[in-house]
Structure formats: structure tokens, C-alpha cells
Design a protein around this motif. Sequence first.
Motif, PDB file in Angstrom:
ATOM      1  N   VAL A 123      -3.094  -7.420 -12.946  1.00  0.00           N
ATOM      2  CA  VAL A 123      -3.030  -8.596 -13.814  1.00  0.00           C
ATOM      3  C   VAL A 123      -2.753  -9.792 -12.923  1.00  0.00           C
ATOM      4  N   LEU A 124      -3.134 -10.952 -13.404  1.00  0.00           N
ATOM      5  CA  LEU A 124      -2.831 -12.181 -12.692  1.00  0.00           C
ATOM      6  C   LEU A 124      -1.601 -12.788 -13.328  1.00  0.00           C
ATOM      7  N   LEU A 125      -0.493 -12.691 -12.633  1.00  0.00           N
ATOM      8  CA  LEU A 125       0.788 -13.175 -13.129  1.00  0.00           C
ATOM      9  C   LEU A 125       0.916 -14.646 -12.799  1.00  0.00           C
ATOM     10  N   THR A 138      -0.114  -5.191  -9.551  1.00  0.00           N
ATOM     11  CA  THR A 138      -0.569  -3.940 -10.142  1.00  0.00           C
ATOM     12  C   THR A 138       0.254  -3.659 -11.391  1.00  0.00           C
ATOM     13  N   ILE A 139      -0.416  -3.145 -12.419  1.00  0.00           N
ATOM     14  CA  ILE A 139       0.228  -2.895 -13.701  1.00  0.00           C
ATOM     15  C   ILE A 139       0.093  -1.418 -14.057  1.00  0.00           C
ATOM     16  N   GLU A 172      16.903 -17.027 -18.448  1.00  0.00           N
ATOM     17  CA  GLU A 172      15.466 -16.761 -18.453  1.00  0.00           C
ATOM     18  C   GLU A 172      15.158 -15.489 -19.223  1.00  0.00           C
ATOM     19  N   GLN A 173      14.270 -15.571 -20.238  1.00  0.00           N
ATOM     20  CA  GLN A 173      13.914 -14.381 -20.991  1.00  0.00           C
ATOM     21  C   GLN A 173      12.409 -14.169 -21.092  1.00  0.00           C
ATOM     22  N   THR A 174      11.593 -15.166 -20.749  1.00  0.00           N
ATOM     23  CA  THR A 174      10.141 -14.970 -20.786  1.00  0.00           C
ATOM     24  C   THR A 174       9.497 -15.634 -19.579  1.00  0.00           C
ATOM     25  N   ILE A 175       8.363 -15.095 -19.162  1.00  0.00           N
ATOM     26  CA  ILE A 175       7.522 -15.727 -18.171  1.00  0.00           C
ATOM     27  C   ILE A 175       6.101 -15.619 -18.668  1.00  0.00           C
ATOM     28  N   SER A 176       5.256 -16.538 -18.270  1.00  0.00           N
ATOM     29  CA  SER A 176       3.859 -16.501 -18.725  1.00  0.00           C
ATOM     30  C   SER A 176       3.082 -15.532 -17.870  1.00  0.00           C
ATOM     31  N   GLU A 177       2.144 -14.903 -18.500  1.00  0.00           N
ATOM     32  CA  GLU A 177       1.269 -13.988 -17.787  1.00  0.00           C
ATOM     33  C   GLU A 177      -0.142 -14.145 -18.321  1.00  0.00           C
ATOM     34  N   GLN A 178      -1.068 -14.225 -17.422  1.00  0.00           N
ATOM     35  CA  GLN A 178      -2.468 -14.329 -17.813  1.00  0.00           C
ATOM     36  C   GLN A 178      -3.038 -12.920 -17.819  1.00  0.00           C
TER      37      GLN A 178
END
Length: 179
Positions: A123-125, A138-139, A172-178
Amino acid sequence: LSWVRQRFYRIFYLSHIIASPLALAMLLMHWNGSILFLCPSLIYYTATCIPQFLQSFIECNFSKDGIQIVDVTTIGHFDNTEPVETTSNIGSSERSTTSSSYVSITFKATDEAIQKFRPGYHVLLKAPRLSCISHPFTINAVHGQPNRMRVMFKVRGSFTMTLFREIMAPQEQTISEQL
């Protein structure tokens, strides 16, 4: 060259962004007929990169979407001893304050994401507060836990170190992920 790319990714990336147009300009200045050979490739490259650049720009500056991190686990080797593992559930007051070698981030995933991504896929984080550049990770699915996926990485460079510090920060509880 691999050593430089891994440790100085931003310098590697920016030097290629700057050097490529310069190399093309020098080629065109020395041989005017080269434009006939370069045009198809340049048009194709531009047609594929501009939409991706626009999408990345919009997501980085305007998107408020993200994922919900469920668990962060740090796994490290300290002083050549046995691995030390500490777990931090998001939302709890206990945080790991020791530096680690590896980090595992478990997050909620939709059924569509579970079907789309298999072990070994990447995935592109994207973490907009850290960088507008997406980084590949890698996921894999979490065995025995439905609708959970995991990203594991080694804390190695500036991006992963900053990402580790942001994730371990209490607020911090969320981060964006594409995806």
C-alpha cells in the motif's frame, strides 16, 4: 546506490526530479532532431503523471479521510539480547517510550480492502502531516481477526522514525492511507 536511496530518500528523489528535465534540455540543445524520438515518451509520461500528481496534491491538502489504528506493537533488539516486545493499544494511557527496531501497525479495514490486498501486496502510506510523498509498505491480514490488516516496518530512515514518533504520541489516533 541502494545505500544512498535508502538513507537519503528525499535527496535521491529530488535530485532525480531536478536532473531529469536538465538532461532532456541538454539533449534537445545538442540535437534538435531528438524531439521526434522523445515526444511519444514525454506525452505518455505526462499523461500518466499529471492525474497522479493532482490526486496526491488534493489528498494531501484537502482530504480528511484516514484509517483507525487499533494496535501498535514495537519489536526491538536491544544490546544483542533477546527481542523485546511492547504493545500499545490506541486510546490507552500506556505508551512505549523505548526506541524500537520494528513497528507493527494494526488497523481496521473494509471487506473490500481485505479482498483486494493479499500478503505481499503493498500500500502507499501517506501521512500528510509528515510528508506529501506516499511511501510503499507491505501489507498483510491479521490471522484470526476479521476486518484487520497490518503494516510492519523497520524504523530506519527519517520518514519511518517520524512516523513512529507520531503514532506513539498520545493524541494521535489516525493517519491517512492511500489504498
